[in-house]
Design a protein around this motif. Structure first.
Motif, PDB file in Angstrom:
ATOM      1  N   ALA A 190       7.788   0.474   1.504  1.00  0.00           N
ATOM      2  CA  ALA A 190       6.652   1.273   1.029  1.00  0.00           C
ATOM      3  C   ALA A 190       5.770   0.405   0.144  1.00  0.00           C
ATOM      4  N   TRP A 191       4.568   0.889  -0.108  1.00  0.00           N
ATOM      5  CA  TRP A 191       3.595   0.164  -0.939  1.00  0.00           C
ATOM      6  C   TRP A 191       2.848   1.185  -1.779  1.00  0.00           C
ATOM      7  N   PHE A 192       2.711   0.880  -3.083  1.00  0.00           N
ATOM      8  CA  PHE A 192       2.070   1.804  -4.020  1.00  0.00           C
ATOM      9  C   PHE A 192       0.728   1.244  -4.485  1.00  0.00           C
ATOM     10  N   GLY A 193      -0.328   2.068  -4.355  1.00  0.00           N
ATOM     11  CA  GLY A 193      -1.654   1.686  -4.831  1.00  0.00           C
ATOM     12  C   GLY A 193      -1.855   2.166  -6.258  1.00  0.00           C
ATOM     13  N   ILE A 194      -1.925   1.250  -7.190  1.00  0.00           N
ATOM     14  CA  ILE A 194      -1.966   1.593  -8.610  1.00  0.00           C
ATOM     15  C   ILE A 194      -3.201   2.423  -8.972  1.00  0.00           C
ATOM     16  N   ALA A 195      -4.375   1.974  -8.545  1.00  0.00           N
ATOM     17  CA  ALA A 195      -5.615   2.643  -8.957  1.00  0.00           C
ATOM     18  C   ALA A 195      -5.753   4.037  -8.366  1.00  0.00           C
ATOM     19  N   GLU A 196      -5.329   4.193  -7.108  1.00  0.00           N
ATOM     20  CA  GLU A 196      -5.513   5.480  -6.428  1.00  0.00           C
ATOM     21  C   GLU A 196      -4.274   6.365  -6.503  1.00  0.00           C
ATOM     22  N   GLY A 197      -3.117   5.769  -6.791  1.00  0.00           N
ATOM     23  CA  GLY A 197      -1.871   6.524  -6.804  1.00  0.00           C
ATOM     24  C   GLY A 197      -1.351   6.823  -5.414  1.00  0.00           C
ATOM     25  N   ASP A 198      -1.833   6.072  -4.420  1.00  0.00           N
ATOM     26  CA  ASP A 198      -1.407   6.306  -3.038  1.00  0.00           C
ATOM     27  C   ASP A 198      -0.076   5.620  -2.757  1.00  0.00           C
ATOM     28  N   LEU A 199       0.750   6.276  -1.953  1.00  0.00           N
ATOM     29  CA  LEU A 199       1.982   5.668  -1.472  1.00  0.00           C
ATOM     30  C   LEU A 199       1.891   5.540   0.039  1.00  0.00           C
ATOM     31  N   LEU A 200       2.036   4.311   0.538  1.00  0.00           N
ATOM     32  CA  LEU A 200       2.053   4.060   1.972  1.00  0.00           C
ATOM     33  C   LEU A 200       3.474   3.703   2.378  1.00  0.00           C
ATOM     34  N   VAL A 201       3.917   4.275   3.477  1.00  0.00           N
ATOM     35  CA  VAL A 201       5.279   4.047   3.972  1.00  0.00           C
ATOM     36  C   VAL A 201       5.212   3.183   5.225  1.00  0.00           C
ATOM     37  N   ARG A 202       6.078   2.200   5.298  1.00  0.00           N
ATOM     38  CA  ARG A 202       6.063   1.237   6.402  1.00  0.00           C
ATOM     39  C   ARG A 202       6.745   1.800   7.643  1.00  0.00           C
ATOM     40  N   ASP A 203       6.054   1.713   8.775  1.00  0.00           N
ATOM     41  CA  ASP A 203       6.644   2.101  10.051  1.00  0.00           C
ATOM     42  C   ASP A 203       7.632   1.005  10.461  1.00  0.00           C
ATOM     43  N   PRO A 204       8.904   1.335  10.652  1.00  0.00           N
ATOM     44  CA  PRO A 204       9.898   0.298  10.960  1.00  0.00           C
ATOM     45  C   PRO A 204       9.692  -0.364  12.312  1.00  0.00           C
ATOM     46  N   GLU A 205       8.964   0.293  13.215  1.00  0.00           N
ATOM     47  CA  GLU A 205       8.741  -0.267  14.550  1.00  0.00           C
ATOM     48  C   GLU A 205       7.537  -1.206  14.574  1.00  0.00           C
ATOM     49  N   THR A 206       6.432  -0.773  13.972  1.00  0.00           N
ATOM     50  CA  THR A 206       5.187  -1.540  14.067  1.00  0.00           C
ATOM     51  C   THR A 206       4.901  -2.376  12.815  1.00  0.00           C
ATOM     52  N   GLY A 207       5.516  -2.022  11.691  1.00  0.00           N
ATOM     53  CA  GLY A 207       5.215  -2.714  10.444  1.00  0.00           C
ATOM     54  C   GLY A 207       3.960  -2.198   9.772  1.00  0.00           C
TER      55      GLY A 207
END
Length: 212
Positions: A190-207
């Motif tokens: 996963a990846w967290f965007g500090i300024a926006e507070g967004d959380l992105l989750v990584r697709d294990p198949e495509t990346g």
């Protein structure tokens, strides 16, 4: 206020509320821990997993380091803090999930992007340069794909690729791979965007990283 005074003040607030109000819970935790999730996160002061995921003490086993990196499995000399934490979480605590959490504005990834890893020191320090050299291959990929002047876009891509590097390196640990094979363990990114507070989750198949 100077030194650790803010921490002592914070402890006093915690003791009155967080501890006293949940005394029974703390007494239970004192007898042992049984978290089911391990989080590998960056040491960055802005990216506290407990805050981001709103979890209480005892719910997650966390290891933090520069750029949330996992080194490849090896048994040579030296001290292996991250590897020992992974071994403990997987083989002793028997966690069922491991999450690698990258984040925006990662200094470690930005530093990795700014060097060629040909033995020259770019002023980050010997320990930092050695550590982020794990990103050498993906650094070259990002430069090739984005160009040397891609700026913030290239740094974000490096942050995403770094999560992938750590996930790939986790699979080099025999006890991790064994548990992946029989379904006892799952890996996540996963990846967290500090300024926006967004959380992105990584697709294990495509990346690819998608909104949570």
């Amino acid at each position: 206020m100077t030194g650790i005074t803010p921490l002592i003040d914070g402890y006093r607030r915690f003791k009155k509320t967080g501890w006293d109000d949940q005394r029974e819970r703390w007494e239970t935790l004192a007898k042992g821990q049984s978290p089911k999730i391990m989080i590998i996160a960056c040491s960055d002061s802005r990216v506290d997993p407990a805050t981001i995921f709103d979890v209480a003490p005892g719910q997650t086993f966390v290891v933090r380091n520069v750029a949330a990196l996992v080194p490849p499995y090896e048994t040579g000399g030296g001290f292996h803090g991250v590897s020992s934490a992974i071994e403990f979480a997987v083989t002793q605590l028997e966690v069922t999930d491991v999450l690698v959490l990258g984040h925006a504005s990662c200094g470690g990834c930005k530093a990795a992007l700014s060097r060629t890893f040909e033995g020259s020191d770019h002023g980050h320090g010997a320990f930092i340069d050695s550590w982020i050299s794990m990103l050498a291959d993906v650094r070259d990929e990002v430069i090739a794909e984005k160009g040397p002047d891609a700026g913030a876009e290239a740094v974000t891509e490096m942050e995403h690729r770094a999560v992938g590097v750590s996930l790939d390196n986790l699979k080099t640990f025999p006890f991790v791979q064994d548990r992946l094979d029989d379904g006892r363990l799952k890996l996540h990114g996963a990846w967290f965007g500090i300024a926006e507070g967004d959380l992105l989750v990584r697709d294990p198949e495509t990346g690819a990283f998608n909104p949570a």
